[in-house]
Scaffold this active site. Structure first.
Site, short mmCIF file in Angstrom:
data_model
loop_
_atom_site.label_atom_id
_atom_site.label_comp_id
_atom_site.label_asym_id
_atom_site.label_seq_id
_atom_site.Cartn_x
_atom_site.Cartn_y
_atom_site.Cartn_z
N LYS A 1 -8.62 5.53 -19.00
CA LYS A 1 -8.99 6.00 -20.33
C LYS A 1 -7.79 5.91 -21.29
CE LYS A 1 -12.96 6.99 -18.32
NZ LYS A 1 -12.69 7.02 -16.87
N ARG B 1 0.84 -1.20 0.00
CA ARG B 1 0.00 0.00 0.00
C ARG B 1 0.88 1.25 0.00
NH1 ARG B 1 -1.02 2.39 4.48
NH2 ARG B 1 -1.31 0.50 5.71
N ASP C 1 -8.00 18.42 -14.93
CA ASP C 1 -8.32 17.05 -15.34
C ASP C 1 -7.94 16.93 -16.81
OD1 ASP C 1 -9.45 14.66 -16.21
OD2 ASP C 1 -11.23 14.87 -14.96
N TYR D 1 -17.53 16.70 -15.49
CA TYR D 1 -17.83 15.28 -15.55
C TYR D 1 -18.79 14.91 -14.42
CZ TYR D 1 -17.03 10.32 -14.51
OH TYR D 1 -17.20 9.01 -14.20
#
Length: 381
Positions: free
Chosen positions: A200, A50, A175, A103
């Site tokens: 994406k 982690r 973004d 978004y």
């Protein structure tokens, strides 16, 4: 490394051949923990995955290089990246600005989670810099920009808005998911932080979910790394490896996405079933000149409104064959969706609600002639 061509960095940054075997591909370090040489005797700083994993570290170094930043941080999703950023730099009583057509997932996070935490916000049309300036308050700590926006493909002048944010003592966050670092590098235009859904274009193959932050300031990078570890929304080694694999071909894929999109736009522009096309590559797009200045090309996302309203838009989405009806974007395969009912359903009834006759395309890298035939055939019923 001394070479800084985009495609060279995509293939080599953070990806030196593995020391033990000479493997030219970064190994998948599929482990949760690491042996220590005595208490606190960490090997290369690794103790728990982690906190840090060599495969993830390679991805983070590569992303930082591609965005011209000083540090990259990988997350389990783009929304996890945004959430960690907001909880790192915002406190109750602060104010933030988001795009007027943000978004849907960002709108949901801000309006349903961050607001409940005591942070106020305004949605502002950032194509108008003076509207951003007017919305700034003494307590404004973040201006979040999308360009091109999702799904209306509006364009924001990044240098101008970054200066407005900085004049008001706020961070400018961009973004960059729709453009990808290949087409646009916001940190070189004054932004402080870049956000990606690496699901994406960076991943590019619709087989992995991930997110990233890249920063221009090392101190902010340290703060974010602390919260990344503390909150724990990190990607596993295999997801990191898949994303890094995708990044290697980002440049050549984006060239094809953009070229195909331009051909599709040309076909849509003259079609009698199409009311309006939204694409920054069009000379008639109000943000065309700005996009031309700050982007390498105009990308693979296209939106358009159809005659016949929502009914016609929904029927069109169900008639295509090569274009797959599905959410997400940026993969090698072409996707079609109805934003109002799908990705942006959370904005219904708000000022950010998208037009019901709007269809969004993620143009893939298939043969352009097949994509045009599929789309025009579906438009004609």
């Amino acid at each position: 490394m001394k070479f800084d061509g985009f495609e060279t960095l995509a293939i080599h940054a953070g990806q030196e051949p593995e020391a033990g075997t000479g493997a030219v591909v970064v190994p998948i370090y599929q482990t949760s923990t690491y042996a220590q040489d005595g208490v606190g005797g960490l090997r290369q700083g690794y103790e728990y995955s982690r906190t840090g994993n060599p495969t993830r570290a390679a991805l983070e170094e590569c992303l930082a290089a591609l965005e011209k930043g000083v540090r990259g941080l990988a997350f389990a999703s783009g929304m996890a990246a945004e959430d960690t950023l907001m909880r790192t730099v915002l406190s109750p009583g602060d104010h933030m600005i988001i795009p007027g057509d943000a978004y849907g997932g960002t709108f949901r996070l801000v309006s349903k989670v961050v607001e409940r935490w005591g942070v106020s916000w305004d949605a502002v049309d950032q194509t108008d810099p003076e509207a951003v300036r007017a919305a700034m308050r003494p307590e404004t700590k973040m201006v979040l920009t999308e360009t091109p926006t999702n799904p209306l493909l509006n364009i924001t002048d990044l240098e101008t808005v970054a200066q407005i944010a900085h004049d008001g003592g706020a961070l400018h966050v961009v973004d960059n998911t729709f453009a990808s670092p290949y087409l646009q590098q916001p940190l070189t235009l004054g932004a402080d932080v870049v956000v990606h859904s690496t699901t994406k274009y960076v991943g590019g193959h619709s087989d992995v979910v991930g997110g990233a932050l890249v920063v221009a300031d090392a101190g902010l990078g340290e703060r974010l790394a602390f919260h990344q570890n503390t909150m724990g929304a990190t990607p596993g080694a295999f997801d990191s490896w898949l994303t890094l694999r995708g990044a290697k071909t980002l440049g050549v894929r984006m060239d094809r996405h953009s070229a195909n999109a331009e051909k599709i736009v040309e076909a849509l522009e003259g079609h009698p079933a199409v009311r309006k096309v939204f694409y920054p590559g069009l000379d008639t797009h109000p943000g065309h000149k700005v996009a031309e200045r700050q982007m390498r090309s105009f990308g693979g996302m296209v939106s358009f409104a159809v005659h016949g309203g929502e009914k016609a838009a929904l029927e069109l989405c169900e008639r295509t064959e090569v274009f797959i009806l599905g959410e997400s974007l940026g993969g090698v395969e072409s996707l079609i969706e109805h934003p109002g009912r799908m990705t942006h359903a959370s904005t219904a009834g708000s000022a950010l609600e998208v037009p019901s006759d709007l269809v969004r395309l993620s143009v893939g890298i298939e043969s352009a002639d097949d994509l045009i035939a599929d789309l025009t055939g579906a438009l004609e019923g």
